[in-house]
Enzyme design. Structure first.
Site, mmCIF file in Angstrom:
data_model
loop_
_atom_site.group_PDB
_atom_site.id
_atom_site.type_symbol
_atom_site.label_atom_id
_atom_site.label_comp_id
_atom_site.label_asym_id
_atom_site.label_seq_id
_atom_site.Cartn_x
_atom_site.Cartn_y
_atom_site.Cartn_z
ATOM 1 C CG ASN A 193 1.358 -1.672 5.789
ATOM 2 O OD1 ASN A 193 1.954 -1.853 4.754
ATOM 3 N ND2 ASN A 193 1.592 -1.146 6.887
ATOM 4 C CE LYS A 292 4.291 4.996 -1.316
ATOM 5 N NZ LYS A 292 3.052 4.025 -1.117
ATOM 6 C CG ASP A 311 4.820 2.113 -4.773
ATOM 7 O OD1 ASP A 311 5.439 1.887 -5.841
ATOM 8 O OD2 ASP A 311 3.780 2.500 -5.044
#
Length: 396
Positions: A193, A292, A311
């Site tokens: 994030n 990821k 992503d």
């Protein structure tokens, strides 16, 4: 007057340099079609490189500070080392596993490895006899994986994928880095994030507090990436919280302790010899490591060339360009796996390399790059280019 000022600047600059800082420029024979450092060092694979002046990239790698520059056919480099390396001798690369891996990779691709030629600033084309210079060249070859032919990879992808064939010529020279697993793991834990600018700042703060100082260059202190043992310290989580890491502080400290309990650095390097599925599963046992992040570490440091980090960009590419449809807008585990499997089936054993090219093509900052129009600077020595840039700055 400006001439006198420049000579004074050069004299004071040279006389205040440390011994290691008076590093000469050396170079490798490497075409831009095989490597574009302005793309590879700035596309989110590594977060410790900066273009300090036009065409000159400065970064930290393997406990050293590097300056890199490039012409159409050469990669030039300058290395600044801490005293510990200079005094204790150069660390030799453990490349037995890499030679076996590359031999297998080139066999799969049906191609010969690239012949990369080393060259000193004196102009000699012979492999340097100086052990330090030879090791620096080997470090760069390993880091950029220069003994894998990008031309052969592009040809393979173009045969398999008409869309790749349509786009590839617009962005040549995009290749994967082979980075240190420790730095790659903790860098991508920071990426959760987050954006590249913030990630880079967080990593630099972490290195300043827990790494070892390498040298000062142009008034900037450079630090090595912290060891796993240091990141497993009792003070790490609280310190990182104070540095603005938020919830990632706990992930970093706890993951470091987990790795130490499994054998430390040796454990991570042993993952290079396990298969992709087992390696990814092992990484996902760590705190703060999802699919990821695990795929990023697999692809960029653990030799798993089939790994596909998914992503938002990659999901958009799959939907927009390859007409994949999903029942949900979010990237669930099922969606993530479907995208990865689709691209692995499409591109083959080196699918992660193809994904890296399309990912870079999708970034706005590279949309204006045209690989067929690269200004030639082959006949201009690196040091001359730097001096000219400094003269221009002084004259303003």
């Amino acid at each position: 007057m400006l001439g006198c000022a420049y000579r004074w600047f050069r004299f004071t600059r040279l006389t205040t340099m440390s011994v290691s800082e008076r590093s000469t420029w050396s170079s490798l024979r490497c075409d831009k079609s095989e490597l574009r450092i302005d793309i590879v060092l700035d596309c989110g694979q590594s977060f410790r490189w900066r273009e300090k002046s036009s065409g000159i990239w400065t970064g930290v790698m393997k406990g050293r500070v590097w300056r890199l520059s490039q012409t159409d056919h050469e990669l030039s480099y300058q290395v600044f080392e801490p005293k510990t390396i200079a005094e204790n001798g150069v660390q030799r690369l453990k490349s037995t596993d890499r030679r076996a891996r590359l031999s297998k990779a080139n066999k799969v691709l049906g191609c010969q490895p690239l012949e990369i030629e080393s060259k000193t600033s004196s102009g000699s084309s012979e492999i340097p006899v100086d052990e330090t210079m030879s090791t620096h060249a080997n470090i760069l070859k390993d880091y950029f994986q220069l003994d894998i032919s990008l031309e052969s990879l592009y040809e393979q992808f173009c045969e398999r994928d008409p869309l790749f064939r349509e786009k590839a010529n617009h962005l040549k020279g995009v290749r994967l880095l082979r980075q240190d697993p420790v730095e790659t793991l903790f860098s991508f834990i920071c990426s959760s994030n987050n954006n590249i600018t913030r990630i880079s700042g967080m990593i630099e703060r972490m290195c300043q507090h827990f790494g070892e100082k390498i040298t000062q260059l142009d008034g900037i202190d450079y630090y090595s990436f912290p060891s796993i043992e240091r990141l497993a310290g009792d003070d790490v989580e609280q310190t990182l919280q104070g540095l603005g890491f938020g919830y990632r502080a706990r992930y970093i400290a706890e993951s470091a302790r987990q790795i130490v309990s499994k054998g430390g650095l040796q454990h991570l390097y042993e993952l290079r010899d396990t298969d992709y599925a087992a390696t990814k599963a092992s990484l996902m046992e760590l705190h703060g490591v999802g699919a990821k992040v695990a795929d990023c570490v697999c692809l960029m440091s653990l030799d798993k060339m089939e790994a596909i980090p998914v992503d938002t960009h990659v999901k958009q590419i799959a939907e927009r360009d390859y007409s994949l449809h999903f029942a949900t807008k979010s990237c669930t585990d099922a969606v993530y796996n479907k995208i990865g499997d689709f691209f692995r089936n499409l591109w083959g054993t080196h699918a992660g390399w193809a994904q890296c090219v399309l990912f870079a093509l999708d970034l706005k900052k590279f949309t204006e790059i045209n690989s067929s129009k690269i200004p030639s600077t082959d006949n201009v020595p690196v040091e001359t280019r730097i001096i000219k840039k400094r003269k221009r700055k002084l004259s303003k």
